[in-house]
Design an enzyme around this catalytic site. Structure first.
Site, short mmCIF file in Angstrom:
data_model
loop_
_atom_site.label_atom_id
_atom_site.label_comp_id
_atom_site.label_asym_id
_atom_site.label_seq_id
_atom_site.Cartn_x
_atom_site.Cartn_y
_atom_site.Cartn_z
N GLN A 4 52.20 45.12 61.63
CA GLN A 4 53.38 44.46 60.92
C GLN A 4 53.02 43.75 59.77
O GLN A 4 52.22 43.05 59.40
CB GLN A 4 53.28 43.12 61.13
N GLY A 5 53.75 44.36 58.47
CA GLY A 5 52.88 44.46 57.23
C GLY A 5 53.12 43.15 56.43
O GLY A 5 54.53 43.15 55.27
N SER B 4 51.74 39.74 55.30
CA SER B 4 50.57 38.74 54.56
C SER B 4 50.42 39.54 53.51
O SER B 4 50.30 41.01 53.35
CB SER B 4 49.23 38.23 55.45
N GLU C 19 56.24 35.88 68.56
CA GLU C 19 55.70 36.41 68.72
C GLU C 19 54.44 35.27 69.72
O GLU C 19 53.79 36.43 70.68
CB GLU C 19 54.69 35.98 67.10
C1 LIG Z 1 42.61 38.73 62.28
C2 LIG Z 1 43.69 38.61 61.79
C3 LIG Z 1 44.58 39.01 62.04
C4 LIG Z 1 46.11 39.35 61.31
N1 LIG Z 1 47.07 40.29 61.30
C5 LIG Z 1 48.02 40.16 60.35
C6 LIG Z 1 49.50 41.08 60.53
O1 LIG Z 1 49.22 42.10 61.79
N2 LIG Z 1 49.52 41.64 59.95
C7 LIG Z 1 50.28 40.06 58.43
O2 LIG Z 1 51.43 40.25 58.33
N3 LIG Z 1 48.99 38.89 58.68
C8 LIG Z 1 47.81 39.27 58.82
N4 LIG Z 1 47.45 38.23 59.49
C9 LIG Z 1 46.99 36.73 57.96
C10 LIG Z 1 47.27 35.83 58.32
O3 LIG Z 1 49.12 35.30 59.07
C11 LIG Z 1 47.39 35.28 57.45
O4 LIG Z 1 45.74 35.21 57.33
C12 LIG Z 1 47.70 33.41 57.96
O5 LIG Z 1 48.60 32.96 57.22
C13 LIG Z 1 46.49 32.48 56.44
O6 LIG Z 1 47.23 33.15 55.56
P1 LIG Z 1 45.66 33.25 54.49
O7 LIG Z 1 44.91 34.22 55.27
O8 LIG Z 1 46.34 33.88 52.78
O9 LIG Z 1 44.86 31.64 53.75
P2 LIG Z 1 45.66 31.18 52.97
O10 LIG Z 1 47.15 30.65 52.89
O11 LIG Z 1 45.38 31.16 51.63
O12 LIG Z 1 45.26 30.11 53.70
C14 LIG Z 1 43.47 29.27 53.46
C15 LIG Z 1 43.46 28.18 53.83
O13 LIG Z 1 44.11 26.83 53.15
C16 LIG Z 1 45.12 25.93 53.85
N5 LIG Z 1 46.00 26.30 53.46
C17 LIG Z 1 47.44 27.21 53.09
N6 LIG Z 1 48.05 26.34 52.37
C18 LIG Z 1 48.13 24.57 52.59
C19 LIG Z 1 49.42 23.60 52.62
N7 LIG Z 1 50.38 23.97 52.56
N8 LIG Z 1 48.71 22.68 53.50
C20 LIG Z 1 47.76 22.59 54.02
N9 LIG Z 1 46.70 23.75 54.29
C21 LIG Z 1 47.18 24.64 53.88
C22 LIG Z 1 45.57 27.20 55.14
O14 LIG Z 1 45.45 26.32 56.90
C23 LIG Z 1 43.81 27.30 55.46
O15 LIG Z 1 42.88 27.22 56.30
C24 LIG Z 1 46.01 38.36 60.52
C25 LIG Z 1 44.97 37.60 59.76
C26 LIG Z 1 44.09 37.65 60.76
C27 LIG Z 1 42.07 36.91 60.45
#
Ligand SMILES: Cc1cc2nc3c(=O)[nH]c(=O)nc-3n(C[C@H](O)[C@H](O)[C@H](O)COP(=O)(O)OP(=O)(O)OC[C@H]3O[C@@H](n4cnc5c(N)ncnc54)[C@H](O)[C@@H]3O)c2cc1C
Length: 379
Positions: free
Chosen positions: A125-126, A128, A243
């Protein structure tokens, strides 16, 4: 809420237990996840076994290869597989399949659903991107129509399973002139297309479970767009809302195993009278019970015909709290033995549960969703 199985559910559970007792993949836990060919083969074999035995897509409509059963059966499957310590269920097929049979054309359903189900084709699933995780709608991977193909450029991040996957459900921006949610579309992209590079991100376990995926002038046939142009956001939200849910029941079975192991460990180490440890064990028990009650409530909503909604955020928060609390306690009880290898499962569980409060939507974002539902002021 009635927690008891109906006679039909009890019969299903019984025959599933019998099947699981005779069908597993011996030594699956010993296959290193970075041994990609063996690990991929194991996952495919397990999916095939479940498929052949009729245990996949229990809640899908019959015309798409499903069994048309109520979500309770899905929950029983998750619970029994979790109890049996069998390899995990192939989780992605349920929600990717739902996206395809909800938004796909007749041809797309015929083409993609059978091999998604039997495991011949593995998916990822692409969604993020490096700057679009929590704020997914600001994704920047661009797809521009060129004749009968989209030309895709950009980067995806944290794509689980990208290293094993044959195809990807990809969110792209097809229109930059409209509000950000409206300019997103969804493509089904073969991972072996020229221009696709998946670079593994190694987790603590050495597992290349997730990856960065670079997309350089990748040509995707326009017929592989799923849903209308601009419909990608709606599709993504349908996908993520499915999910979770029944899968939580499997997690509860696993938490039950861990609670029992912890109790034994605490007694063996003479920690049973340690007030702080007793309090934390009680908290782990309470967290598991609260999660169980919440799963039962969500399940009864699904059984009465309601699709999952924002209240799934409660489940996500409860589950990550229970899983992380349990693993942290296990690590603290095992102490140095977790590092020397005697109790290394607790160290592994500790690291495995750390990202649960990030993936699938971080805890802060779940709280924001709930705050909006409750009409609380914006952050
Ligand atoms: C092990 C793993 C597997 C994953 N698998 C997939 C996958 O298969 N496909 C896919 O598409 N994605 C995947 N992801 C991505 C995952 O969905 C994102 O990591 C997640 O949505 C958080 O986004 P980010 O990492 O960009 O963090 P950011 O969005 O940059 O957030 C950083 C921090 O800021 C906080 N934050 C951000 N915005 C706000 C707000 N408005 N209010 C309060 N706090 C906030 C967040 O809670 C977090 O603590 C995976 C991630 C991990 C770690």
């Amino acid at each position: 809420m009635d927690y008891r199985d109906t006679p039909e559910e009890a019969a299903f559970r019984q025959s599933l237990r019998g099947w699981l007792a005779n069908n597993t993949i011996e030594g699956w836990k010993d296959i290193p996840e970075d041994d990609i060919p063996r690990y991929k083969a194991m996952r495919k074999q397990w999916q095939r076994m479940l498929y052949d035995a009729g245990y996949l897509a229990l809640t899908w409509p019959v015309e798409y290869g499903g069994r048309g059963q109520s979500p309770t059966y899905e929950a029983i499957l998750n619970e029994e597989v979790g109890r049996a310590s069998a390899p995990p269920l192939p989780g992605m097929i349920n929600y990717l399949g739902r996206a395809i049979f909800t938004y796909g054309t007749h041809e797309q359903k015929l083409r993609f659903l059978p091999t998604l189900l039997n495991g011949d084709v593995q998916w990822c699933q692409g969604f993020s991107e490096p700057s679009a995780g929590s704020d997914l709608a600001s994704l920047r991977t661009r797809a521009v129509l060129d004749g009968d193909h989209y030309v895709v450029n950009g980067q995806k991040m944290w794509t689980s399973g990208a290293i094993y996957a044959d195809w990807c459900l990809l969110l792209v921006r097809t229109n930059t002139e409209v509000p950000k949610h409206k300019g997103i579309s969804c493509l089904l992209m073969p991972m072996d297309s020229p221009g696709v590079t998946a670079r593994p991100i190694y987790l603590h376990s050495g597992s290349p479970e997730t990856a960065e995926v670079f997309l350089d002038d990748v040509r995707v046939p326009a017929e592989n767009r799923i849903g209308a142009e601009g419909d990608g956001w709606r599709l993504a939200m349908t996908t993520v809302s499915f999910e979770r849910g029944a899968a939580d029941v499997g997690f509860i079975a696993n938490l039950g195993h861990q609670l029992e192991a912890l109790k034994r460990e605490i007694n063996e180490r003479g920690l049973a009278d340690d007030v702080a440890i007793r309090r934390r064990l009680a908290q782990a028990y309470v967290d598991t019970r609260v999660l169980t009650a919440n799963v039962a409530r969500q399940l009864s909503m699904r059984v009465s015909g309601r699709d999952p909604g924002p209240e799934g955020s409660v489940g996500k928060l409860l589950w990550s709290r229970a899983a992380q609390g349990m693993a942290q306690l296990g690590l603290d009880v095992a102490g140095a033995d977790a590092l020397t290898g005697r109790e290394s499962e607790w160290l592994s569980d500790y690291f495995t549960t750390r990202p649960t409060s990030v993936y699938g939507g971080s805890s802060q974002i779940q709280k924001n969703i709930l705050a909006r539902m409750l009409d609380m002021p914006r952050e």
